[in-house]
Design a protein around this motif. Sequence first.
Motif, mmCIF file in Angstrom:
data_model
loop_
_atom_site.group_PDB
_atom_site.id
_atom_site.type_symbol
_atom_site.label_atom_id
_atom_site.label_comp_id
_atom_site.label_asym_id
_atom_site.label_seq_id
_atom_site.Cartn_x
_atom_site.Cartn_y
_atom_site.Cartn_z
ATOM 1 N N ARG A 64 0.813 -1.229 0.000
ATOM 2 C CA ARG A 64 0.000 0.000 0.000
ATOM 3 C C ARG A 64 0.839 1.268 0.000
ATOM 4 N N LYS A 65 2.160 1.123 0.123
ATOM 5 C CA LYS A 65 3.027 2.294 0.245
ATOM 6 C C LYS A 65 3.574 2.706 -1.115
ATOM 7 N N LEU A 66 3.351 3.963 -1.460
ATOM 8 C CA LEU A 66 3.752 4.485 -2.769
ATOM 9 C C LEU A 66 4.976 5.388 -2.655
ATOM 10 N N THR A 111 1.231 6.261 2.071
ATOM 11 C CA THR A 111 0.623 4.977 2.400
ATOM 12 C C THR A 111 -0.876 5.096 2.203
ATOM 13 N N MET A 112 -1.429 4.248 1.345
ATOM 14 C CA MET A 112 -2.854 4.275 1.057
ATOM 15 C C MET A 112 -3.607 3.350 2.007
ATOM 16 N N VAL A 115 -4.915 -1.762 -0.872
ATOM 17 C CA VAL A 115 -4.123 -2.062 -2.062
ATOM 18 C C VAL A 115 -4.817 -1.518 -3.302
ATOM 19 N N ASP A 117 -6.678 1.143 -3.461
ATOM 20 C CA ASP A 117 -6.428 2.588 -3.483
ATOM 21 C C ASP A 117 -5.044 2.882 -4.053
ATOM 22 N N ALA A 118 -4.068 2.069 -3.648
ATOM 23 C CA ALA A 118 -2.693 2.251 -4.128
ATOM 24 C C ALA A 118 -2.617 2.048 -5.641
ATOM 25 N N ASN A 119 -3.241 0.994 -6.121
ATOM 26 C CA ASN A 119 -3.217 0.708 -7.557
ATOM 27 C C ASN A 119 -3.923 1.805 -8.351
ATOM 28 N N ILE A 139 4.826 1.531 -6.519
ATOM 29 C CA ILE A 139 4.933 0.836 -5.236
ATOM 30 C C ILE A 139 6.390 0.851 -4.809
#
Length: 241
Positions: A64-66, A111-112, A115, A117-119, A139
């Motif tokens: 989740r961390k970008l 950090t979203m 997962v 949300d991250a994508n 990511i």
Amino acid sequence: MASISAVLSPTNLIHSSTKPAEILLKSVSFHRRRTHTLLRLSPGRPSRLFAALTAQDSSSVAERKLYVGNIPRNVDNEELTRIVEQHGAVEKAEVMYDKYSGRSRRFAFVTMKTVDDANAAIEKLNETDVGGRTIKVNITEKPVVNMVDMSLLEAEESQFIDSPHKVYVGNISSTVSTETLKNFFSEKDKVLSAKVSRVPGTSKASGYGFVTFSSEEEVEAAISSFNNVLLEGQPIRVNKA
């Protein structure tokens, strides 16, 4: 269907200063057979189950961390949150700043919440324009650094001699080593020490470094001689740290 129950009583708990506690779980009936299970609990050591859950949690955070790179210097945590949350729920946004100059290092970590949300954030924001700069969103990858690299970097850090007479060197090529930086500045004046900063926990160069001298006159001379001079193909920025 036969039922299974576990009986715990004070007599089942055996405490010792030298042995881990033991809990006897007694199944009363299971297909007409009695069985006893002895669980050994070590108070000072985490269980395998706890370790497994911790590993899964860490993996979830990593997914989740970008990494958000090439952001404008005026984008702070709040502004970055506003930009990213248009495409997914944000748990935390942190712009990286140089601890010496206080300036944004032009990258951040976000950090979203999930997962998904991250994508979504990657799909919508990667290679888009923010404040006239094309940002990079992906990511974060776990650093892969062998023990030899880390020991060398730790030794290099410990050998750095700090001084109030110091210059900040920016826009350093990723191929420049601490030794290269020191030799480069030594062409004009006697250098006390030098170091290329690294991304914490990795051997990856951060794009800047520091060079120390014995006097303020040497600092002024270094700025005059090396600011905007090419070092391995890139014009470096040199100013007082």
